[in-house]
Design a protein around this motif. Structure first.
Motif, short mmCIF file in Angstrom:
data_model
loop_
_atom_site.label_atom_id
_atom_site.label_comp_id
_atom_site.label_asym_id
_atom_site.label_seq_id
_atom_site.Cartn_x
_atom_site.Cartn_y
_atom_site.Cartn_z
N SER A 1 17.19 -54.93 44.24
CA SER A 1 16.35 -55.69 43.33
C SER A 1 15.06 -56.10 44.03
N GLY A 2 14.00 -56.23 43.24
CA GLY A 2 12.73 -56.67 43.78
C GLY A 2 11.98 -55.59 44.52
N ILE A 3 10.77 -55.94 44.95
CA ILE A 3 9.93 -54.98 45.66
C ILE A 3 10.54 -54.63 47.01
N ALA A 4 11.07 -55.64 47.72
CA ALA A 4 11.68 -55.38 49.03
C ALA A 4 12.87 -54.44 48.91
N GLY A 5 13.68 -54.62 47.85
CA GLY A 5 14.81 -53.73 47.63
C GLY A 5 14.37 -52.31 47.35
N VAL B 1 -6.72 -45.42 33.16
CA VAL B 1 -6.05 -46.59 32.58
C VAL B 1 -4.91 -46.15 31.68
N VAL B 2 -5.17 -45.14 30.85
CA VAL B 2 -4.12 -44.63 29.96
C VAL B 2 -2.95 -44.10 30.76
N ALA B 3 -3.24 -43.37 31.84
CA ALA B 3 -2.16 -42.83 32.68
C ALA B 3 -1.33 -43.96 33.29
N GLY B 4 -1.99 -45.02 33.73
CA GLY B 4 -1.26 -46.14 34.30
C GLY B 4 -0.37 -46.83 33.29
N VAL B 5 -0.87 -47.01 32.06
CA VAL B 5 -0.07 -47.64 31.01
C VAL B 5 1.12 -46.77 30.64
N VAL B 6 0.88 -45.46 30.50
CA VAL B 6 1.98 -44.55 30.16
C VAL B 6 3.03 -44.55 31.26
N LEU B 7 2.59 -44.54 32.52
CA LEU B 7 3.53 -44.58 33.64
C LEU B 7 4.37 -45.85 33.59
N LEU B 8 3.73 -46.98 33.35
CA LEU B 8 4.45 -48.25 33.29
C LEU B 8 5.46 -48.27 32.16
N LEU B 9 5.03 -47.85 30.96
CA LEU B 9 5.93 -47.87 29.81
C LEU B 9 7.10 -46.90 29.99
N THR B 10 6.83 -45.75 30.59
CA THR B 10 7.89 -44.76 30.81
C THR B 10 8.95 -45.29 31.76
N LYS B 11 8.51 -45.87 32.86
CA LYS B 11 9.47 -46.39 33.83
C LYS B 11 10.22 -47.60 33.28
N MET B 12 9.55 -48.43 32.49
CA MET B 12 10.23 -49.57 31.87
C MET B 12 11.29 -49.10 30.89
N ILE C 1 8.65 -52.14 39.29
CA ILE C 1 8.03 -51.13 38.43
C ILE C 1 6.56 -51.45 38.20
N VAL C 2 6.27 -52.71 37.90
CA VAL C 2 4.88 -53.12 37.67
C VAL C 2 4.05 -52.92 38.93
N PHE C 3 4.62 -53.27 40.09
CA PHE C 3 3.91 -53.12 41.35
C PHE C 3 3.57 -51.65 41.61
N GLN C 4 4.54 -50.75 41.42
CA GLN C 4 4.30 -49.33 41.66
C GLN C 4 3.23 -48.79 40.72
N ALA C 5 3.35 -49.11 39.43
CA ALA C 5 2.36 -48.62 38.46
C ALA C 5 0.97 -49.16 38.77
#
Length: 419
Positions: free
Chosen positions: A26-30, A206-217, A236-240
């Motif tokens: 869990s989390g970014i460290a995990g 920007v569109v690519a970043g939003v799509v990446l975030l929504l897909t991973k979520m 997920i938010v950090f990576q996107a």
């Protein structure tokens, strides 16, 4: 007096902390710990090619400061697009554990056919391009027939195709040997000068970043609904965010010169489309299954012949598309198109990018990352005014290292139960 023995408390079973199911991710460290564990077990992903690209850029930039200039990078992206599309087809055929040695000749023949139909026979440019793509698909279907019907190894059939298609290319061009495509036309402008407006490339990031975030979520939500572990929302938010910011900085830097070429945008679009096909469709799943174990896939009810046919046809069609883009880039169709190091660079890009020669493992992003490495080496050596012989040797060495890394990583995945 009888003594009553006290019940012995049962001991809790010992848990193996090495079991990844019992580890906290869990989390970014995990997420970082999970990434390190995957690398240690041989699941390297794109890490080797990214590290290699950073090293290449640092070396050439230290020798010649022009290497990382915006104008040079824009030219590099133009050059990446033509062979990159061909490498994308190589990824398809390597995924099933086969090879196509004729992609260079098919691209050259498609380039010549486009020029002959458009210039010599007066076809509309769209019709000439479509004809070249259909011929490429026909060549792939012939390879598939020879493989499925007669069991002819792809190495042999495509090697024969290399010679036969090269002969066809020389035949249709005739004694002139080359055809100059009309300048100031949509096709030539697309291959040489058309650049995205800055606001378009920035908006696409920007569109690519939003799509990446929504897909991973969405993927994480599905895993939780199925009772499986999933990455935390913060990770997920950090990576996107990191990926979007890095892409945004690259686009901003390129816009200081001409900007992002539309032809490179087409290549990236094809990469995203193929990545979706590989990872989100039934065809992509069975392609990976056949490449991993053909007999097991056949016993599971998969139409193995259809999978091989689709891989061969798609590989040759993308090779033809690369030939059309090469004609647009050079504004000509000649006997030299598709020859030289086109075959080497296309296959090397797919392998260097991370696609396994053993089948069953690869990614559309392999073509993108691999061709950037290849063209970075070529561009750096050109700026240093070194001979092409050195470029061949360095590219061959990088390819050998990539295959060694793939073999060692595969052995490590087997030993860790990740194969």
């Amino acid at each position: 007096m009888s003594t009553v023995s006290k019940p012995v408390a049962s001991r809790a079973p010992l848990m193996d902390r090495a079991d990844e199911r019992l580890q906290d991710r869990s989390g970014i460290a995990g997420s970082v710990r999970g990434f390190i564990d995957r690398v240690r077990s041989g699941d390297l992903g794109s890490l080797p090619v990214v590290v290699g690209l950073v090293v290449i850029a640092a070396i050439f930039q230290s020798i010649n400061p022009i290497f990382l200039s915006p104008n040079n990078l824009v030219n590099l992206l133009f050059d990446c697009s033509t062979i990159g599309v061909i490498a994308l087809g190589i990824v398809c055929i390597l995924m099933v554990g086969e090879i196509d040695l004729s992609v260079g000749s098919v691209s050259g023949f498609a380039s010549a056919l486009t020029g002959v139909l458009w210039v010599n026979h007066g076809w509309p440019v769209a019709g000439a391009i479509l004809g070249a793509l259909l011929v490429g698909a026909l060549i792939g279907s012939i390879y598939a027939f020879l493989y499925n019907r007669f069991g002819m190894p792809s190495f042999v059939s495509t090697l024969a195709g290399l010679l036969a298609v090269l002969g066809l290319q020389l035949y249709i061009l005739g004694s002139t040997g080359s055809i100059n495509l009309p300048y100031d036309t949509a096709l030539v402008n697309f291959g040489q000068i058309l650049i995205m407006p800055g606001w378009v490339s920035s908006a696409l990031v920007v569109v690519a970043g939003v799509v990446l975030l929504l897909t991973k979520m969405r993927n994480a939500a599905r895993r939780r609904a199925a009772g499986l572990s999933a990455r935390s929302t913060g990770a997920i938010v950090f990576q996107a965010a990191v990926i979007t910011i890095l892409l945004g900085l690259v686009v901003f830097y390129l816009n200081q010169a001409r900007g992002v070429p539309w032809m490179f945008g087409l290549f990236v679009g094809l990469v995203l489309l193929m990545n979706y096909a590989f990872t989100r469709t039934r065809w992509g799943r069975i392609l990976t299954a056949v490449g991993g174990n053909r007999e097991a896939a056949r016993r599971a009810g998969i139409n193995v012949r259809m999978v091989y046919a689709s891989a061969f046809v798609l590989c040759s069609t993308l090779a033809a598309a690369g030939g059309v883009l090469a004609a647009a880039r050079l504004a000509s169709s000649s006997q030299q198109a598709g020859t030289g190091d086109v075959n080497l660079n296309a296959i090397a890009a797919a392998v260097i990018g991370g696609t396994s020669l053993f089948g069953g493992r690869g990614s559309a992003y392999s073509a993108l990352l691999g061709i950037i490495v290849i063209q970075a080496i070529a561009s750096g050596l050109t700026l240093l005014d070194l001979s092409s012989s050195l470029r061949y040797m360095i590219t061959g060495g990088v390819l050998a290292v990539a295959v060694i890394v793939d073999s060692l990583a595969r052995r490590s995945r087997v030993s860790h139960g990740r194969a």
